[in-house]
Design an enzyme around this catalytic site. Structure first.
Site, PDB file in Angstrom:
ATOM      1  CB  THR A  40      -0.920  -0.004   1.238  1.00  0.00           C
ATOM      2  OG1 THR A  40      -1.845  -1.071   1.101  1.00  0.00           O
ATOM      3  CG2 THR A  40      -1.685   1.296   1.394  1.00  0.00           C
ATOM      4  CE1 TYR A  54      -5.810   0.585   0.275  1.00  0.00           C
ATOM      5  CE2 TYR A  54      -4.018  -0.297  -1.038  1.00  0.00           C
ATOM      6  CZ  TYR A  54      -4.701  -0.210   0.166  1.00  0.00           C
ATOM      7  OH  TYR A  54      -4.276  -0.956   1.243  1.00  0.00           O
ATOM      8  CB  THR A 120       0.408  -3.482   6.221  1.00  0.00           C
ATOM      9  OG1 THR A 120      -0.811  -3.647   5.494  1.00  0.00           O
ATOM     10  CG2 THR A 120       0.920  -2.059   6.088  1.00  0.00           C
ATOM     11  CG  ASP A 121      -2.226  -7.793   3.792  1.00  0.00           C
ATOM     12  OD1 ASP A 121      -2.969  -8.278   2.923  1.00  0.00           O
ATOM     13  OD2 ASP A 121      -2.491  -6.756   4.424  1.00  0.00           O
ATOM     14  CE  LYS A 193      -3.087  -4.853   7.877  1.00  0.00           C
ATOM     15  NZ  LYS A 193      -3.086  -4.952   6.387  1.00  0.00           N
ATOM     16  CD  GLU A 313      -5.763 -26.129  27.621  1.00  0.00           C
ATOM     17  OE1 GLU A 313      -6.247 -25.310  28.419  1.00  0.00           O
ATOM     18  OE2 GLU A 313      -6.338 -27.215  27.331  1.00  0.00           O
TER      19      GLU A 313
HETATM   20  N1  DAS Z   1      -2.433  -5.949   0.392  1.00  0.00           N
HETATM   21  C1  DAS Z   1      -1.668  -5.228   1.370  1.00  0.00           C
HETATM   22  C2  DAS Z   1      -0.199  -5.642   1.269  1.00  0.00           C
HETATM   23  O1  DAS Z   1       0.402  -5.452   0.226  1.00  0.00           O
HETATM   24  C3  DAS Z   1      -1.703  -3.777   1.200  1.00  0.00           C
HETATM   25  C4  DAS Z   1      -0.969  -3.108   2.319  1.00  0.00           C
HETATM   26  O2  DAS Z   1      -1.624  -2.857   3.323  1.00  0.00           O
HETATM   27  O3  DAS Z   1       0.237  -2.875   2.229  1.00  0.00           O
HETATM   28  O4  DAS Z   1       0.302  -6.136   2.274  1.00  0.00           O
END
Ligand code: DAS
Length: 356
Positions: A40, A54, A120-121, A193, A313
């Protein structure tokens, strides 16, 4: 216009002095390399109000740098486009390629710090992999954004500015791979995240290491788990990552995923159990079979915070299983892959999960 020879000489001298002062100022700045992978932070939306709709991985690294002229005041920045993908699509081979590039750059005397712009994923997995395998004390900062640069109140520009600022900071050395998001400096090991649509998305249950505000770092704690220079794992000695997969636990779970994964040629299976890594009683025999077939079984938990207690557990000693400590399934998978490049002894693996 007539200019006397004396004035021309003075003007030439002044220009030389200014150029020399500028060169000296630039020399005083740290040299930071930005490795761009997509995500992103390189995304673009159709309009300024598209903060969540986007296309990721559209803007090249040179444009990212050109769009942030403030960087020239804090570092001499160079960019490399390593990948241009949304991070959910990165592969283990991509991870190896990226880490080897980071390692090579970190050995260069003309590189003081490295920034990786990333989706970010799966940012948390890349950051953890780098902290486990890159032998350098130089700052390595992984950074992303939750909104594309085209959106109102986009977060990428300040996140990137902060990443470059921390990457050029001597006080960020020796702290392991770091993540700068939302003004916080997080440990690459601890951070995940945790919110999928807010700019305040990255959390660690152990808290950030500090904050970066207006180009200055404020530290409040330091990592205690082994990383970078103290790691027994070295990316320069790793040529491939063994296959490791994840099966989640949930109410009504069947053994379908576990049975299929167990027979798929994997070297370890991460079980993302409920609660404290609990396993439904009806599928304990299936996990025992996976272990009996030579696959390492590692109990993690789908619960974000806390840590899995060994022999609580499940009788891990009896079943010869490993527990993932405080690592979420996706992080446990990264450590399992790295550890299995060196050992498949379960006592050694458990030691590694305690220490890293
Ligand atoms: N799809 C997500 C990624 O590329 C977009 C982001 O949040 O960066 O990890």
């Amino acid at each position: 216009m007539y200019l006397s020879p004396r004035f021309r000489a003075f003007a030439a001298g002044a220009a030389l002095l200014a150029a020399s002062a500028l060169a000296q100022a630039q020399q005083a700045l740290p040299n930071v390399v930005i490795l761009a992978t997509g995500g992103t932070i390189a995304g673009a939306g159709a309009s300024a109000v598209n903060s969540a709709t986007y296309a990721a991985a559209k803007v090249g690294v040179e444009k990212l740098i050109a769009g942030l002229p403030e960087l020239t005041k804090i570092a001499n920045v160079k960019g490399e486009q390593v990948f241009q993908v949304a991070s959910e699509s990165l592969t283990d081979d991509n991870l190896l390629t990226l880490a080897k590039r980071v390692s090579a750059l970190s050995k260069q005397s003309d590189v003081d710090g490295i920034v990786i712009t990333h989706g970010t994923d799966t940012l948390e997995e890349t950051a953890y992999f780098l902290t486990l395998t890159v032998h350098t004390a130089k700052p390595i900062i992984v950074v992303g954004s939750m909104r594309p640069g085209t959106a109102l109140s986009a977060d990428g520009a300040l996140n990137l500015y902060n990443a470059v600022s921390v990457a050029g900071s001597k006080d960020a050395m020796g702290k392991g791979v770091l993540v700068t998001m939302n003004d916080e400096i997080q440990s690459g090991r601890d951070v995940s995240k945790s919110i999928n649509i807010k700019t305040e998305a990255f959390k660690s249950q152990w808290g950030p290491l500090g904050m970066v505000v207006e180009g200055r770092n404020y530290w409040f704690r330091a990592p205690v788990k082994r990383h970078t220079m103290q790691s027994e794992f070295d990316i320069d000695a790793i040529t491939a990552l063994p296959p490791v997969e994840i099966a989640m636990g949930y109410e009504g779970v069947s053994s379908t995923a576990i049975d299929a994964l167990g027979k798929s040629g994997i070297k370890a299976l991460i079980h993302g159990g409920t609660g404290n890594g609990s396993v439904a009683n009806r599928i304990v025999p299936n996990l025992q079979k996976v272990r009996a077939d030579g696959v390492i079984v590692i109990r993690s938990s789908r619960v974000p915070d806390g840590f899995v207690l060994r022999n609580a557990e499940q009788p891990d000693d009896k079943y010869d299983w490993v527990v993932a400590h405080d690592l979420r399934p996706q992080k446990a998978r990264i450590l399992a892959m790295v550890a299995l490049t060196k050992t498949s002894d379960t006592k050694e693996l458990q030691r590694i999960f305690w220490e890293y």
